[in-house]
Design an enzyme around this catalytic site. Structure first.
Site, PDB file in Angstrom:
ATOM      1  N   HIS A 123     109.474  52.397  -3.601  1.00 33.25           N
ATOM      2  CA  HIS A 123     110.052  52.662  -2.442  1.00 33.25           C
ATOM      3  C   HIS A 123     111.141  53.440  -2.775  1.00 33.25           C
ATOM      4  O   HIS A 123     112.113  53.031  -3.764  1.00 33.25           O
ATOM      5  CB  HIS A 123     110.105  51.531  -1.590  1.00 33.25           C
ATOM      6  CG  HIS A 123     110.300  51.629  -0.137  1.00 33.25           C
ATOM      7  ND1 HIS A 123     111.705  51.771  -0.035  1.00 33.25           N
ATOM      8  CD2 HIS A 123     109.474  51.886   0.774  1.00 33.25           C
ATOM      9  CE1 HIS A 123     111.758  51.919   1.545  1.00 33.25           C
ATOM     10  NE2 HIS A 123     110.572  51.941   1.870  1.00 33.25           N
TER      11      HIS A 123
ATOM     12  N   GLN B 119     106.356  43.795  -0.519  1.00 36.77           N
ATOM     13  CA  GLN B 119     105.091  43.806  -0.260  1.00 36.77           C
ATOM     14  C   GLN B 119     104.276  42.769  -0.948  1.00 36.77           C
ATOM     15  O   GLN B 119     103.075  43.050  -0.893  1.00 36.77           O
ATOM     16  CB  GLN B 119     104.526  45.301  -0.368  1.00 36.77           C
ATOM     17  CG  GLN B 119     105.121  46.330   0.284  1.00 36.77           C
ATOM     18  CD  GLN B 119     104.768  46.507   1.609  1.00 36.77           C
ATOM     19  OE1 GLN B 119     104.014  45.747   2.191  1.00 36.77           O
ATOM     20  NE2 GLN B 119     105.843  47.138   2.659  1.00 36.77           N
TER      21      GLN B 119
ATOM     22  N   ASP C 127     111.198  43.589  -6.567  1.00 39.28           N
ATOM     23  CA  ASP C 127     111.228  43.924  -5.214  1.00 39.28           C
ATOM     24  C   ASP C 127     109.661  43.590  -4.852  1.00 39.28           C
ATOM     25  O   ASP C 127     108.628  43.883  -4.905  1.00 39.28           O
ATOM     26  CB  ASP C 127     111.195  45.434  -5.180  1.00 39.28           C
ATOM     27  CG  ASP C 127     110.817  46.060  -3.642  1.00 39.28           C
ATOM     28  OD1 ASP C 127     110.270  45.352  -2.797  1.00 39.28           O
ATOM     29  OD2 ASP C 127     110.739  47.233  -3.343  1.00 39.28           O
TER      30      ASP C 127
ATOM     31  N   CYS D  54     108.111  56.616   2.515  1.00 34.95           N
ATOM     32  CA  CYS D  54     109.493  56.468   1.740  1.00 34.95           C
ATOM     33  C   CYS D  54     108.944  56.261   0.214  1.00 34.95           C
ATOM     34  O   CYS D  54     109.610  55.397  -0.459  1.00 34.95           O
ATOM     35  CB  CYS D  54     110.323  54.886   2.137  1.00 34.95           C
ATOM     36  SG  CYS D  54     110.957  55.289   3.704  1.00 34.95           S
TER      37      CYS D  54
ATOM     38  N   LYS E 115     108.536  41.492   7.150  1.00 31.75           N
ATOM     39  CA  LYS E 115     107.175  41.783   6.735  1.00 31.75           C
ATOM     40  C   LYS E 115     106.433  40.482   6.312  1.00 31.75           C
ATOM     41  O   LYS E 115     105.064  40.480   5.773  1.00 31.75           O
ATOM     42  CB  LYS E 115     107.172  42.717   5.230  1.00 31.75           C
ATOM     43  CG  LYS E 115     107.826  43.875   5.527  1.00 31.75           C
ATOM     44  CD  LYS E 115     107.933  44.763   4.408  1.00 31.75           C
ATOM     45  CE  LYS E 115     108.841  45.963   4.349  1.00 31.75           C
ATOM     46  NZ  LYS E 115     108.328  47.111   5.158  1.00 31.75           N
TER      47      LYS E 115
HETATM   48  N1  PMP Z   1     110.416  48.100  -0.930  1.00 32.33           N
HETATM   49  C1  PMP Z   1     109.141  48.071  -0.615  1.00 32.33           C
HETATM   50  C2  PMP Z   1     107.988  48.008  -1.469  1.00 32.33           C
HETATM   51  C3  PMP Z   1     108.810  48.348   0.861  1.00 32.33           C
HETATM   52  O1  PMP Z   1     107.595  48.341   1.483  1.00 32.33           O
HETATM   53  C4  PMP Z   1     110.093  48.489   1.742  1.00 32.33           C
HETATM   54  C5  PMP Z   1     109.619  48.499   3.437  1.00 32.33           C
HETATM   55  N2  PMP Z   1     108.912  49.579   3.451  1.00 32.33           N
HETATM   56  C6  PMP Z   1     111.226  48.276   1.136  1.00 32.33           C
HETATM   57  C7  PMP Z   1     111.474  48.062  -0.203  1.00 32.33           C
HETATM   58  C8  PMP Z   1     112.511  48.216   2.188  1.00 32.33           C
HETATM   59  O2  PMP Z   1     112.388  47.061   3.010  1.00 32.33           O
HETATM   60  P1  PMP Z   1     113.328  47.173   4.194  1.00 32.33           P
HETATM   61  O3  PMP Z   1     113.261  48.498   4.919  1.00 32.33           O
HETATM   62  O4  PMP Z   1     112.872  45.943   5.101  1.00 32.33           O
HETATM   63  O5  PMP Z   1     114.885  46.999   3.656  1.00 32.33           O
END
Ligand code: PMP
Length: 417
Positions: free
Chosen positions: A134, A214, A211, A375, A237
């Site tokens: 991401h 997910q 990270d 993203c 999430k």
């Molecule tokens: N890493 C991953 C794999 C994500 O899916 C996301 C959110 N889509 C993030 C990081 C960032 O999370 P946040 O926007 O809640 O900080």
């Protein structure tokens, strides 16, 4: 009555199947159709117990934490710190001092980049990430690289969206100072073999940041068993509120790290000559925290843990298998991300129809999907596509909802015939 859980649930498939009754927002119509919420990778809905915990905080014991001697402040502090302990238990951290409340995964990774990174990574050093990160696990390192001249190295993935790990030993060079990898990809669904990556990195003394944005909501994470050095996730999430998340770090590493931000609560003593910092975790929690968010996240973790995790995994994997089969019945549909080990994420393209058009048509039927690059622009670049449609499911979704999606994708095909 108020203190009873909404559902008498425990450890069986029946309770899993009635889980959606706990989520008021799922029970609504959108454009005259029952809502089919397939945007869970962006954010999940919140169960009643989470909503109630936030409401109770603001409507009865709203107060600032840590500094007060009065009853409301003591109650707020107790609830907020209890949430931290719940999270500690949930991920099996050794100490509650290893649980740092942050805004979310993005905030956690930026904290590591600016605190651990700036003090441990120098010009010429390398940070190893993957091609499927991401943006929040790419850009903070690029900012660090601009500041101190370090470099990014990338583990590539194959056409199925699985990491190519044959060259991992070479990629983990004497210059590598940190590995930061996504556990489950938000745009492909791939679940990466982080155990192997952590083990190999540790053989060379390299710390690893996971990270878990997910993955935290799809399985059991035990940070001591994994032996990861840092782990980040977002509350929203995993059925909790937005604006709150967790950075886990091994105490020995966190203690060595300088604060990320300065302000109230993170200090021990301040004078114009010298300031000393508070102990963990407060050293990294400057200013009034997101108290309601922390309490809400604690409630979300309690909610999640009230289900049998194996039943959740079984339900989500059954949805994945069913969806993979059904979606391929749609003429011209191509799944992007077909890893053996994946979460119930369906990223797809349909002929040359623009994903935004597909998403707009689906919305007319009350189906909420996400369209775009999610993203993860390097993932899109890998497949030479600008965007995908992404349906991401959790355990409150159903096979009937998948059938409805498939039916309406046939309708999309008709529109663009
Ligand atoms: N890493 C991953 C794999 C994500 O899916 C996301 C959110 N889509 C993030 C990081 C960032 O999370 P946040 O926007 O809640 O900080």
């Amino acid at each position: 009555m108020m203190n009873q859980p909404l559902l008498q649930k425990k450890d069986n498939l029946t309770s899993i199947q009635s889980a959606r009754l706990s989520f008021p927002a799922l029970d609504q119509s959108v454009n005259d159709h029952p809502l089919v919420y397939f945007d869970n990778a962006a954010t999940t809905h919140k169960p009643l117990s989470v909503l109630k915990s936030i409401d109770q905080f603001y409507s009865s014991y709203n107060s600032n934490v840590h500094r007060g001697v009065h009853s409301l402040s003591e109650k707020a502090t107790e609830q907020y710190e209890n949430a931290r302990k719940s999270i500690q238990g949930f991920i099996n951290a050794e100490s509650a001092q290893e649980i740092i409340f942050v805004k979310g995964t993005t905030d956690a990774i930026n904290l590591i980049a600016q605190s651990y990174g700036r003090s441990n990574i120098q010009a010429g050093d390398e940070i190893l990430i993957t091609e499927m990160e991401h943006h929040s696990n790419i850009v903070p390192w690029q900012i660090l690289a601009e500041q101190n001249g370090c470099k990014l190295n990338i583990i590539p993935f194959n056409e199925k969206g699985e990491l190519i790990l044959e060259n991992l030993d070479q990629l983990l060079s004497s210059k590598t100072k940190l590995v930061s990898v996504v556990h489950a990809s938000n745009s492909l669904g791939t679940v990466n073999p982080i155990e192997t990556i952590i083990r190999k990195a540790h053989l060379k003394g390299i710390p690893v940041l996971i990270d878990a944005a997910q993955s935290i909501q799809h399985g059991k994470i035990d940070v001591q068993k994994l032996d990861c050095d840092f782990l980040a996730f977002s509350g929203h999430k995993i059925y909790g509120p937005t604006g709150i998340g967790v950075l886990y770090g091994k105490k020995t590493l966190l203690e060595e790290m300088p604060p990320y931000q300065g302000g109230g609560d993170m200090i021990n003593y301040v004078s114009f000559e010298k300031t000393t910092y508070n102990e963990l975790p407060y050293k990294f929690e400057a200013g009034t925290p997101n108290i309601a968010g922390g309490i809400g996240l604690g409630a979300a973790i309690e909610f999640f843990q009230s289900y049998d995790i194996n039943s959740i995994i079984a339900k989500e994997q059954a949805l994945l298998k069913y969806g993979q089969k059904k979606l391929l019945e749609v003429p011209g549909l191509q799944l992007i991300g077909t890893a053996e080990n994946k979460t119930a994420v369906f990223s797809f393209v349909l002929k040359d129809i623009h994903p935004h058009d597909i998403g707009t048509i689906l919305n007319q039927y009350g189906i909420a999907v996400r369209t775009g690059h999610h993203c993860t622009q390097p993932v899109m670049a890998h497949y030479k596509i600008p965007a995908t449609v992404r349906a991401s499911l959790v355990f409150y979704n159903t096979e009937r909802e998948i059938d409805f999606l498939v039916e309406k994708l046939h309708a999309v095909n008709e529109v663009f015939k």
